[in-house]
Enzyme design. Structure first.
Site, PDB file in Angstrom:
ATOM      1  N   ASP A   1       0.831  -1.193   0.000  1.00  0.00           N
ATOM      2  CA  ASP A   1       0.000   0.000   0.000  1.00  0.00           C
ATOM      3  C   ASP A   1       0.875   1.256   0.000  1.00  0.00           C
ATOM      4  OD1 ASP A   1      -2.648   1.355   0.463  1.00  0.00           O
ATOM      5  OD2 ASP A   1      -1.641   1.953   2.323  1.00  0.00           O
TER       6      ASP A   1
ATOM      7  N   GLU B   1       1.651  -0.491  -5.008  1.00  0.00           N
ATOM      8  CA  GLU B   1       0.696   0.570  -5.327  1.00  0.00           C
ATOM      9  C   GLU B   1       1.570   1.807  -5.529  1.00  0.00           C
ATOM     10  OE1 GLU B   1      -3.415   2.577  -3.666  1.00  0.00           O
ATOM     11  OE2 GLU B   1      -1.806   2.197  -2.234  1.00  0.00           O
TER      12      GLU B   1
END
Length: 687
Positions: free
Chosen positions: A351, A387
């Site tokens: 993330d 990401e």
């Protein structure tokens, strides 16, 4: 698991070791080790089986290199514990030690008890500024760490190691996937037992999934402000522990449940990828609670600016984990290796990965964090997905990472949506996305599988909602519609939200099927959001992070079987056409001519003028295989049109508009390309 109701807290210094962080059950006792470079004293607090009654509180006797450690004979697996760390309370210099606060071990492998919000969890006096000091004890409101062992007998010890060009990822939420599944035992729903149940695995296997990517399963906290509004931190991007699984997904505190689930997925040939949040924690900014890192050594574990009172935030969540510090970096690497070596997961999706690549001078793809992973023989061998953005300056880095990392490709998402929405001038961008986005990824010896292609993910509209809503509808989040993206590249096709109009419903279905087939048949790695294969809606909410209810739980009873059939056919065809998916962005030259040809509906190769024809809605990609087989992929975002086929007989393998999308036909000359459809034909290849 056994517990020890009457803890013996006498240390044996001859058996104490500082080299392994956290707890280690060995030699008929337990070794404890905690890193705090600025602490003056570290107290170990032991608790009974309930986790509520403290049985001993003793100072760890030894420290070297900032690692406080001690060995307690007689303790067993299952022992509950926490820490109190003494040191200066000097927020203006970054120190926030407060021994009145019970702290969770960053290396705790399991947790027992819930985090219950109370003002005593804060190091300062709530209602005052953060320079004040709070002397209330927080222990009764804190979860406790649990000493674990590693005696699980795996049915399968070897990793699956599915090739990237054969990988199909299914992004799912442990609870959301299972809470309303009619085939799952009621008592198991929302847990790992349900996640790995036969009905769920059978669905994924039939669909063609090879890897399930789970939204965060690390223990996380529900923000108090959400609880007060009757909401929760549903997605889980609010990490409390990087080692322990979230208790809400377990029927007990026993991590064996996670291992059993992973074992079952592996037996079915499905890899398990974890969405991990090493960029920040749930302690937030300086006004947040003192639960673990802040009270252990705030100035070490979090990034601060010149003003050390305030943490540096590139994540939009209040703090940024300081992975530039070697011991913090070690903790993250230890966590990753633990999940691979002990828990047997097959990979990670990082993330806000740009945050992890931030060095003193900004984003550095060759920086310490990713360099450490790349040289690690364990971690470099598993699936690694970034990401590739954060909210900081220079944080958008799609295409900016290095092998062996793959990346979420939001450019593919946006262009696929825009093409099928019938936006002008989308033929050229779509050819890029079908080729694996070479502009972004064809550099530094990176393969086409560097691009993880998707058209919807947990963050944003579901795929169905891109065809049912022009605007976001986030009122249920309690932020007056201010949250969530405004640029959704969506089109309600005539009515905002639900409708009984058969024409609109047919148009929505066709577009959903076409977009899923586009993802399935593009170079790169396809990723499907759980529920998109059958028309899951969130009623236009494009930021459902706080909705732990029917809005986000998959509605299996209303699953559209025609959508499932189309997605299944497209993914099966991807696997069937062996050489169609490659790693070279389709640039390989064959001895008898070009490997790739782009065709106009008139049957000729696309001209320069064609590529710039803003109104063109139909085109095809022809792939010439090394064995002489041809594949013709026709995309028609417009109205029904005739397409002139290359010479010879062609076998139709896929028509996303048909009731039976995988029905085989033999065609030649011209073919009618239905509106909003994807067609695949082969010549000389698999029948």
């Amino acid at each position: 698991m056994t517990t020890n109701p009457s803890a013996n807290a006498t240390f044996d210094t001859s058996l104490a070791r500082p080299d392994k962080m956290g707890t280690e059950a060995r030699d008929d006792g337990v070794n404890f080790a905690l890193f705090s470079n600025a602490a003056e004293k570290v107290e170990l607090c032991l608790y009974d089986e309930s986790g509520q009654n403290e049985t001993a509180r003793v100072a760890l006797p030894d420290m070297e290199g900032g690692v406080w450690h001690g060995f307690v004979p007689g303790l067993k697996i299952g022992q509950r514990y926490g820490y109190r760390v003494h040191g200066p309370y000097d927020p203006e210099n970054g120190d926030r030690f407060n021994p009145n606060k019970l702290l969770l071990d960053p290396y705790a492998r399991a947790l027992m008890g819930k985090l219950v919000w109370d003002d005593s969890l804060f190091g300062y006096q709530v209602g005052e500024d953060d320079l004040t000091f709070d002397d209330r004890d927080s222990a009764q409101f804190m979860p406790k760490g649990v000493v674990t062992g590693d005696d699980y007998q795996w049915d399968r010890n070897d990793a699956l190691r599915t090739r990237w060009d054969k990988t199909v990822i299914y992004e799912a939420h442990v609870k959301g996937l299972t809470m309303k599944h009619p085939g799952v035992v009621q008592a198991d729903r929302g847990t790992f037992a349900a996640l790995s149940s036969d009905p769920v695995i059978e669905h994924l296997t039939k669909l063609g999934v090879t890897a399930i990517e789970l939204l965060p399963i690390h223990a996380f906290a529900n923000d108090n402000y959400l609880i007060e509004k009757g909401l929760s931190n549903y997605w889980g991007y609010n990490t409390l522990s990087f080692f322990a699984p979230h208790q809400g997904y377990l029927k007990s505190w026993d991590i064996r449940e996670v291992k059993e689930a992973i074992d079952r997925f592996h037996a079915a040939g499905i890899e398990v990828i974890l969405d991990v949040v090493y960029n920040h924690t749930c302690e937030g900014n300086e006004m947040g609670p003192t639960l673990s890192f802040r009270g252990i050594d705030n100035a070490t574990y979090y990034m601060t600016g010149d003003d050390k009172r305030h943490v540096y935030d590139t994540t939009g969540t209040g703090n940024t984990l300081n992975v530039q510090h070697p011991m913090v970096l070690r903790m993250v690497m230890d966590s990753l290796r633990y999940w691979v070596e002990v828990m047997h997961v097959d990979g990670f999706r990082f993330d806000l990965a740009s945050t992890l690549a931030r060095e003193a001078d900004g984003f550095d793809r060759s920086g310490n964090f990713f360099a450490t992973i790349r040289q690690d023989p364990v971690l470099s061998a598993v699936k690694l997905i970034a990401e590739p953005w954060d909210i900081g300056h220079g944080g958008y880095q799609v295409g900016g990472f290095v092998w062996p990392f793959r990346e979420w490709n939001d450019k593919s998402r946006d262009d696929i949506r825009a093409f099928w929405r019938r936006d002008d001038s989308m033929i050229a961008p779509m050819s890029e996305r079908l080729s694996g986005s070479p502009v972004q990824f064809n550099h530094d010896n990176r393969p086409a599988t560097s691009s993880v292609n998707f058209v919807a993910a947990h963050d944003g509209f579901t795929l169905w909602d891109t065809t049912a809503y022009n605007d976001k509808h986030n009122d249920a989040n309690g932020e007056d519609g201010r949250d969530g993206h405004d640029n959704n590249i969506s089109d309600n096709l005539g009515t905002e939200g639900p409708t009984d109009d058969p024409a609109i419903l047919e148009a929505r279905k066709r577009r959903v099927k076409a977009m899923l087939a586009t993802v399935a048949l593009s170079q790169g790695v396809p990723m499907i959001l759980a529920g998109d294969e059958f028309g899951q809606t969130q009623q236009g909410n494009n930021n459902a992070y706080c909705q732990d209810n029917d809005l986000t739980w998959l509605d299996w009873d209303n699953a559209d079987q025609t959508l499932i059939a189309s997605a299944t056919a497209a993914l099966a065809l991807r696997q069937k056409l062996d050489e169609f998916i490659d790693t070279s962005f389709g640039n390989a030259e064959l001895s008898d001519g070009k490997a790739i040809r782009w065709l106009h509906a008139e049957g000729r190769e696309m001209s320069e003028d064609d590529w710039h024809d803003g109104g063109l809605r139909i085109f095809a990609k022809r792939v010439v295989m090394s064995g002489g087989a041809d594949v013709l992929l026709i995309l028609n975002a417009g109205d029904t049109a005739e397409f002139a086929l290359p010479e010879g007989d062609w076998a139709q393998q896929l028509d996303t508009s048909a009731n039976d999308p995988a029905a085989h036909l033999t065609v030649s000359g011209t073919i009618e390309a239905p509106w909003q459809s994807v067609l695949v034909l082969t010549q000389g290849g698999p029948a």
